[in-house]
Structure formats: structure tokens, C-alpha cells
Design a protein around this motif. Structure first.
Motif, PDB file in Angstrom:
ATOM      1  N   GLU A  22       0.861  -0.971  -0.011  1.00  0.00           N
ATOM      2  CA  GLU A  22       0.088  -0.065  -0.128  1.00  0.00           C
ATOM      3  C   GLU A  22       0.893   1.136  -0.020  1.00  0.00           C
ATOM      4  N   SER A  23       1.916   1.097   0.651  1.00  0.00           N
ATOM      5  CA  SER A  23       2.709   2.405   0.789  1.00  0.00           C
ATOM      6  C   SER A  23       3.825   2.642  -0.489  1.00  0.00           C
ATOM      7  N   SER A  24       3.963   3.827  -0.552  1.00  0.00           N
ATOM      8  CA  SER A  24       4.670   4.327  -1.801  1.00  0.00           C
ATOM      9  C   SER A  24       6.340   4.110  -1.312  1.00  0.00           C
ATOM     10  N   ARG A  25       6.526   3.959  -0.083  1.00  0.00           N
ATOM     11  CA  ARG A  25       7.968   3.606   0.209  1.00  0.00           C
ATOM     12  C   ARG A  25       7.815   2.387   1.321  1.00  0.00           C
ATOM     13  N   SER A  26       8.348   1.173   0.599  1.00  0.00           N
ATOM     14  CA  SER A  26       8.241  -0.065   1.366  1.00  0.00           C
ATOM     15  C   SER A  26       9.541  -0.688   1.179  1.00  0.00           C
ATOM     16  N   GLN A  27       9.597  -1.773   2.124  1.00  0.00           N
ATOM     17  CA  GLN A  27      10.571  -2.848   1.961  1.00  0.00           C
ATOM     18  C   GLN A  27      10.010  -4.127   2.179  1.00  0.00           C
ATOM     19  N   ILE A  28      10.221  -4.875   1.004  1.00  0.00           N
ATOM     20  CA  ILE A  28       9.518  -6.135   0.919  1.00  0.00           C
ATOM     21  C   ILE A  28      10.737  -7.136   1.018  1.00  0.00           C
ATOM     22  N   SER A  29      10.480  -8.202   1.975  1.00  0.00           N
ATOM     23  CA  SER A  29      11.699  -9.149   2.072  1.00  0.00           C
ATOM     24  C   SER A  29      10.798 -10.560   1.933  1.00  0.00           C
ATOM     25  N   PHE A  30      11.702 -11.318   1.236  1.00  0.00           N
ATOM     26  CA  PHE A  30      11.076 -12.924   1.066  1.00  0.00           C
ATOM     27  C   PHE A  30      12.082 -13.675   1.253  1.00  0.00           C
ATOM     28  N   ASN A  31      12.348 -14.685   2.204  1.00  0.00           N
ATOM     29  CA  ASN A  31      13.305 -15.210   2.758  1.00  0.00           C
ATOM     30  C   ASN A  31      12.708 -16.762   2.464  1.00  0.00           C
ATOM     31  N   SER A  90      20.511 -27.779   1.346  1.00  0.00           N
ATOM     32  CA  SER A  90      19.572 -26.487   1.087  1.00  0.00           C
ATOM     33  C   SER A  90      20.232 -25.364   0.868  1.00  0.00           C
ATOM     34  N   ILE A  91      19.504 -24.563   0.014  1.00  0.00           N
ATOM     35  CA  ILE A  91      19.966 -23.358  -0.668  1.00  0.00           C
ATOM     36  C   ILE A  91      19.140 -22.210  -0.066  1.00  0.00           C
ATOM     37  N   PRO A  92      19.849 -21.459   1.126  1.00  0.00           N
ATOM     38  CA  PRO A  92      19.073 -20.235   1.444  1.00  0.00           C
ATOM     39  C   PRO A  92      18.833 -18.924   0.345  1.00  0.00           C
ATOM     40  N   VAL A  93      17.875 -18.340   0.247  1.00  0.00           N
ATOM     41  CA  VAL A  93      17.576 -17.399  -0.854  1.00  0.00           C
ATOM     42  C   VAL A  93      16.840 -16.333  -0.015  1.00  0.00           C
ATOM     43  N   ARG A 109      20.326 -12.572  -2.534  1.00  0.00           N
ATOM     44  CA  ARG A 109      21.091 -13.324  -1.651  1.00  0.00           C
ATOM     45  C   ARG A 109      20.826 -14.679  -2.010  1.00  0.00           C
ATOM     46  N   VAL A 110      21.967 -15.399  -2.448  1.00  0.00           N
ATOM     47  CA  VAL A 110      21.727 -16.731  -2.518  1.00  0.00           C
ATOM     48  C   VAL A 110      22.814 -17.360  -2.123  1.00  0.00           C
TER      49      VAL A 110
END
Length: 164
Positions: A22-31, A90-93, A109-110
Motif C-alpha cells: 500500500e505504501s509508496s515507500r516499502s521494503q519487501i523481504s522474502f526468505n 539446502s540453499i538459502p535465498v 542473496r543466494v
């Protein structure tokens, strides 16, 4: 199946989580930690819009360590220094995306190595889906050759400007 330039159509996609931005200034993180069964088939990790046309998607080729951009025409963005990655390892991404208005900058980050991802644009209010997938000769058939664990998607507002 391993073509020279991969595309999203070569992958069986598994949507995991969805987040509304929703925000125009966001940080999105997927691990996520992914594991593969076949060294000769790429695995995919990404954050894509509902049409799977815009966002971040990378393909990792365990046999060579090649990391490719699948959604913004960037091609090969780097190589993992510890390739090959053996089956069942296991490969952390981590996909880290900063959104400023419609502009997005991102890094991947891989296995502890960071790769810069091509910048792109996203609509102001949009939703992103965290996806994983595996390269397959027949995307419509479930020839499952990967697994994942610890998938976490988070979104936070950015109070100040950040350089990625």
C-alpha cells in the motif's frame, strides 16, 4: 531441460504467500530455503504481481551456479562461487526489494552471496506473490524435483530514504 536463456514458461510455479503493498515507500523481504533433486534443472525464487508479468524472479542452476533474471530481461546476473550445489543441499535465498513510488530496486542473496537485480517499476498499490518453482519439461505435470522450507514474506514501510 536446460536452454541457454531461461524463461518463466519453463517452470512449474508454486505460489506461497501474498502481500498487499500500500505504501509508496516499502521494503519487501522474502526468505526461503530451497532444495533440489536434480542438478541439471534450474530452481526459481521470486516476488511477482498477480499476472506474473512484473516483479523479481531468479533462476538458479545448481550444476554451474548461474543466477539469471527471469522477469526483466537481465539474463545472467552472476555465478555462485561454490557451485556445483549437490542435490538435497539446502540453499538459502533472500529477495530484498525497496519500492519508492513506482520505482523498485532489488538485491538477491543466494547461499550467502549477493547479486544486484535490474531496477523495474510497479504500480503504486499492488500485491506481490512469493513464488518458488522448478524447471520442468512439462510445467502442467507435477514432476516435483524440489522442496522448500522456512518461507517468510514481510512488508514494512520505509520512513527515510535508503540506498540499496
Amino acid at each position: 531441460m536446460n536452454s541457454i536463456i531461461p524463461n518463466l514458461g519453463q517452470f512449474r510455479l508454486n505460489p506461497l504467500h501474498q502481500a498487499q503493498i500500500e505504501s509508496s515507500r516499502s521494503q519487501i523481504s522474502f526468505n526461503v530455503d530451497v532444495e533440489h533433486d536434480r542438478m541439471t534443472h534450474r530452481i526459481l525464487v521470486g516476488l511477482m504481481d498477480e499476472k506474473t508479468s512484473t516483479g523479481v524472479a531468479v533462476a538458479i542452476y545448481p550444476a554451474t551456479g548461474e543466477v539469471c533474471d527471469l522477469s526483466n530481461g537481465g539474463g545472467v546476473i552472476g555465478y555462485l562461487s561454490n557451485a556445483p550445489i549437490v542435490a538435497h543441499q539446502s540453499i538459502p535465498v533472500e529477495v530484498l526489494l525497496y519500492k519508492f513510488g513506482q520505482n523498485c530496486v532489488c538485491s538477491i542473496r543466494v547461499n550467502g552471496e549477493t547479486f544486484l537485480y535490474p531496477a523495474f517499476m510497479l504500480a503504486d498499490a499492488t500485491s506481490l506473490t512469493a513464488i518458488v518453482g522448478n524447471e520442468t519439461d512439462h510445467p502442467e505435470i507435477d514432476d516435483h524435483t524440489m522442496s522448500w522450507d522456512g518461507a517468510l514474506l514481510s512488508v514494512s514501510d520505509i520512513a527515510q530514504a535508503v540506498a540499496a
